[in-house]
Design a protein around this motif. Structure first.
Motif, mmCIF file in Angstrom:
data_model
loop_
_atom_site.group_PDB
_atom_site.id
_atom_site.type_symbol
_atom_site.label_atom_id
_atom_site.label_comp_id
_atom_site.label_asym_id
_atom_site.label_seq_id
_atom_site.Cartn_x
_atom_site.Cartn_y
_atom_site.Cartn_z
ATOM 1 N N VAL A 51 36.999 38.927 39.074
ATOM 2 C CA VAL A 51 36.510 38.499 40.385
ATOM 3 C C VAL A 51 37.654 38.401 41.385
ATOM 4 O O VAL A 51 37.517 38.777 42.540
ATOM 5 N N LEU A 52 38.820 37.930 40.922
ATOM 6 C CA LEU A 52 39.955 37.740 41.824
ATOM 7 C C LEU A 52 40.580 39.055 42.267
ATOM 8 O O LEU A 52 41.226 39.116 43.293
ATOM 9 N N GLY A 53 40.444 40.105 41.482
ATOM 10 C CA GLY A 53 40.913 41.419 41.922
ATOM 11 C C GLY A 53 42.238 41.839 41.339
ATOM 12 O O GLY A 53 42.756 41.264 40.397
ATOM 13 N N ASP A 54 42.820 42.887 41.972
ATOM 14 C CA ASP A 54 44.007 43.560 41.451
ATOM 15 C C ASP A 54 45.235 42.678 41.371
ATOM 16 O O ASP A 54 46.042 42.825 40.477
ATOM 17 N N THR A 55 45.451 41.771 42.316
ATOM 18 C CA THR A 55 46.663 40.955 42.329
ATOM 19 C C THR A 55 46.810 40.177 41.044
ATOM 20 O O THR A 55 47.870 40.184 40.430
ATOM 21 N N SER A 56 45.745 39.530 40.612
ATOM 22 C CA SER A 56 45.833 38.737 39.390
ATOM 23 C C SER A 56 45.990 39.627 38.169
ATOM 24 O O SER A 56 46.601 39.247 37.185
ATOM 25 N N LYS A 57 45.433 40.850 38.211
ATOM 26 C CA LYS A 57 45.573 41.757 37.072
ATOM 27 C C LYS A 57 47.027 42.159 36.889
ATOM 28 O O LYS A 57 47.531 42.223 35.781
ATOM 29 N N ARG A 58 47.713 42.426 38.000
ATOM 30 C CA ARG A 58 49.124 42.792 37.899
ATOM 31 C C ARG A 58 49.926 41.628 37.336
ATOM 32 O O ARG A 58 50.797 41.806 36.514
ATOM 33 N N THR A 59 49.620 40.426 37.774
ATOM 34 C CA THR A 59 50.319 39.245 37.273
ATOM 35 C C THR A 59 50.061 39.068 35.786
ATOM 36 O O THR A 59 50.966 38.773 35.020
ATOM 37 N N ALA A 60 48.821 39.269 35.351
ATOM 38 C CA ALA A 60 48.483 39.122 33.936
ATOM 39 C C ALA A 60 49.190 40.177 33.105
ATOM 40 O O ALA A 60 49.690 39.895 32.025
ATOM 41 N N LYS A 61 49.236 41.422 33.621
ATOM 42 C CA LYS A 61 49.924 42.471 32.875
ATOM 43 C C LYS A 61 51.407 42.152 32.745
ATOM 44 O O LYS A 61 52.012 42.381 31.710
ATOM 45 N N ALA A 62 51.992 41.623 33.803
ATOM 46 C CA ALA A 62 53.407 41.269 33.748
ATOM 47 C C ALA A 62 53.642 40.164 32.732
ATOM 48 O O ALA A 62 54.606 40.198 31.963
ATOM 49 N N SER A 63 52.735 39.179 32.682
ATOM 50 C CA SER A 63 52.922 38.086 31.728
ATOM 51 C C SER A 63 52.663 38.541 30.304
ATOM 52 O O SER A 63 53.244 38.014 29.360
ATOM 53 N N SER A 108 29.110 28.854 35.264
ATOM 54 C CA SER A 108 28.101 28.506 36.256
ATOM 55 C C SER A 108 28.683 27.588 37.331
ATOM 56 O O SER A 108 28.406 27.770 38.522
ATOM 57 N N LEU A 109 29.505 26.623 36.918
ATOM 58 C CA LEU A 109 30.116 25.712 37.889
ATOM 59 C C LEU A 109 31.105 26.456 38.784
ATOM 60 O O LEU A 109 31.272 26.112 39.958
ATOM 61 N N THR A 110 31.755 27.477 38.238
ATOM 62 C CA THR A 110 32.666 28.296 39.042
ATOM 63 C C THR A 110 31.896 28.979 40.168
ATOM 64 O O THR A 110 32.351 29.036 41.307
ATOM 65 N N GLU A 111 30.714 29.492 39.836
ATOM 66 C CA GLU A 111 29.885 30.168 40.838
ATOM 67 C C GLU A 111 29.299 29.184 41.845
ATOM 68 O O GLU A 111 29.289 29.445 43.042
ATOM 69 N N SER A 112 28.814 28.061 41.362
ATOM 70 C CA SER A 112 28.128 27.126 42.249
ATOM 71 C C SER A 112 29.073 26.211 43.029
ATOM 72 O O SER A 112 28.675 25.626 44.027
ATOM 73 N N HIS A 113 30.316 26.085 42.575
ATOM 74 C CA HIS A 113 31.292 25.222 43.268
ATOM 75 C C HIS A 113 32.614 25.974 43.436
ATOM 76 O O HIS A 113 33.627 25.619 42.819
ATOM 77 N N PRO A 114 32.640 27.000 44.282
ATOM 78 C CA PRO A 114 33.872 27.788 44.431
ATOM 79 C C PRO A 114 35.038 26.982 45.011
ATOM 80 O O PRO A 114 36.188 27.364 44.851
ATOM 81 N N GLU A 115 34.742 25.855 45.644
ATOM 82 C CA GLU A 115 35.796 25.026 46.221
ATOM 83 C C GLU A 115 36.556 24.213 45.168
ATOM 84 O O GLU A 115 37.618 23.679 45.440
ATOM 85 N N ARG A 116 36.022 24.147 43.957
ATOM 86 C CA ARG A 116 36.645 23.365 42.884
ATOM 87 C C ARG A 116 37.363 24.276 41.916
ATOM 88 O O ARG A 116 36.939 25.395 41.669
ATOM 89 N N ASP A 117 38.435 23.790 41.366
ATOM 90 C CA ASP A 117 39.205 24.536 40.367
ATOM 91 C C ASP A 117 38.590 24.235 39.004
ATOM 92 O O ASP A 117 38.895 23.223 38.392
ATOM 93 N N VAL A 118 37.697 25.102 38.555
ATOM 94 C CA VAL A 118 36.964 24.875 37.313
ATOM 95 C C VAL A 118 37.771 25.428 36.148
ATOM 96 O O VAL A 118 38.153 26.593 36.144
ATOM 97 N N GLN A 119 38.041 24.575 35.171
ATOM 98 C CA GLN A 119 38.744 24.985 33.962
ATOM 99 C C GLN A 119 37.861 24.645 32.766
ATOM 100 O O GLN A 119 37.274 23.563 32.702
ATOM 101 N N VAL A 120 37.788 25.566 31.812
ATOM 102 C CA VAL A 120 36.916 25.379 30.654
ATOM 103 C C VAL A 120 37.287 24.113 29.897
ATOM 104 O O VAL A 120 36.413 23.361 29.458
ATOM 105 N N THR A 121 38.578 23.840 29.760
ATOM 106 C CA THR A 121 38.983 22.646 29.006
ATOM 107 C C THR A 121 38.528 21.370 29.702
ATOM 108 O O THR A 121 38.114 20.415 29.042
ATOM 109 N N VAL A 122 38.574 21.354 31.030
ATOM 110 C CA VAL A 122 38.121 20.171 31.782
ATOM 111 C C VAL A 122 36.616 20.007 31.604
ATOM 112 O O VAL A 122 36.119 18.900 31.367
#
Length: 191
Positions: free
Chosen positions: A59-71, A140-154
């Motif tokens: 969803v975030l696009g190419d920028t995050s993919k490049r960062t993930a590949k680098a990591s 689902s919370l990520t979609e319904s609350h884009p203003e919040r930083d949703v993390q699976v562990t939280v």
């Protein structure tokens, strides 16, 4: 006849030792099985988190993919260098008693006002007809609350908090864990 007396005693001693070794072996097998089951559950949780994070990355696009590949290219066996405690705090900054800087309070100021994670998860599960996994709730919370930083562990912690308070029920299907609102009967018995 004195030569035949020790034979039954030696046989009995060996039989007892074999029985003790067998019992110890079975106990160790049980311990290893329990550890294996725990590790399998942890692996399932990590795989669920990976799926959600991959979807978020798409969803975030190419920028995050490049960062993930680098990591991913980094050496996974490398261990970060130990941090040395500051002997003195920098001017204008305070240090904790252990010599480390105190965490910034600015991060907490960015938290949006609104319902708690427990309230959000309960509201979401209340609208569902079937139990949901922590990863599904987080997605689902990520979609319904884009203003919040949703993390699976939280989200998982909030779900477990709901289980502990008797608001939610946890069920296992295979190696997966699912959550749903507590039924009226069980909710009233825990109150």
């Amino acid at each position: 006849m004195s030569g035949k007396t020790p034979v039954p005693s030696v046989t009995a001693d060996y039989a007892q030792r074999v029985a003790e070794d067998l019992s110890a072996n079975q106990s160790e097998q049980d311990r290893v099985r329990a550890e294996l089951a725990r590790l399998q559950d942890e692996l399932v949780r990590l795989e669920e988190s990976e799926r959600v994070l991959t979807k978020m990355q798409d969803v975030l696009g190419d920028t995050s993919k490049r960062t993930a590949k680098a990591s991913k290219g980094r050496d996974k066996t490398a261990v970060p260098a130990a941090r040395r405690p500051n002997s003195k705090a920098a001017p204008g900054k305070s240090a904790a008693p252990n010599g480390r800087k105190k965490p910034r309070k600015a991060a907490s100021a960015k938290k949006p006002a609104g319902p708690t994670w427990l309230e959000l998860t309960n509201t979401y599960l209340g609208a569902q007809s079937e139990p949901r996994s922590a990863a599904e709730v987080a997605a689902s919370l990520t979609e319904s609350h884009p203003e919040r930083d949703v993390q699976v562990t939280v989200v998982r912690n909030a779900l477990e908090q709901g289980v502990a308070q008797g608001l939610l029920e946890r069920s296992k299907q295979g190696r997966s864990v699912f959550y749903s609102l507590a039924s009226a009967a069980s909710a009233s018995s825990t109150s």
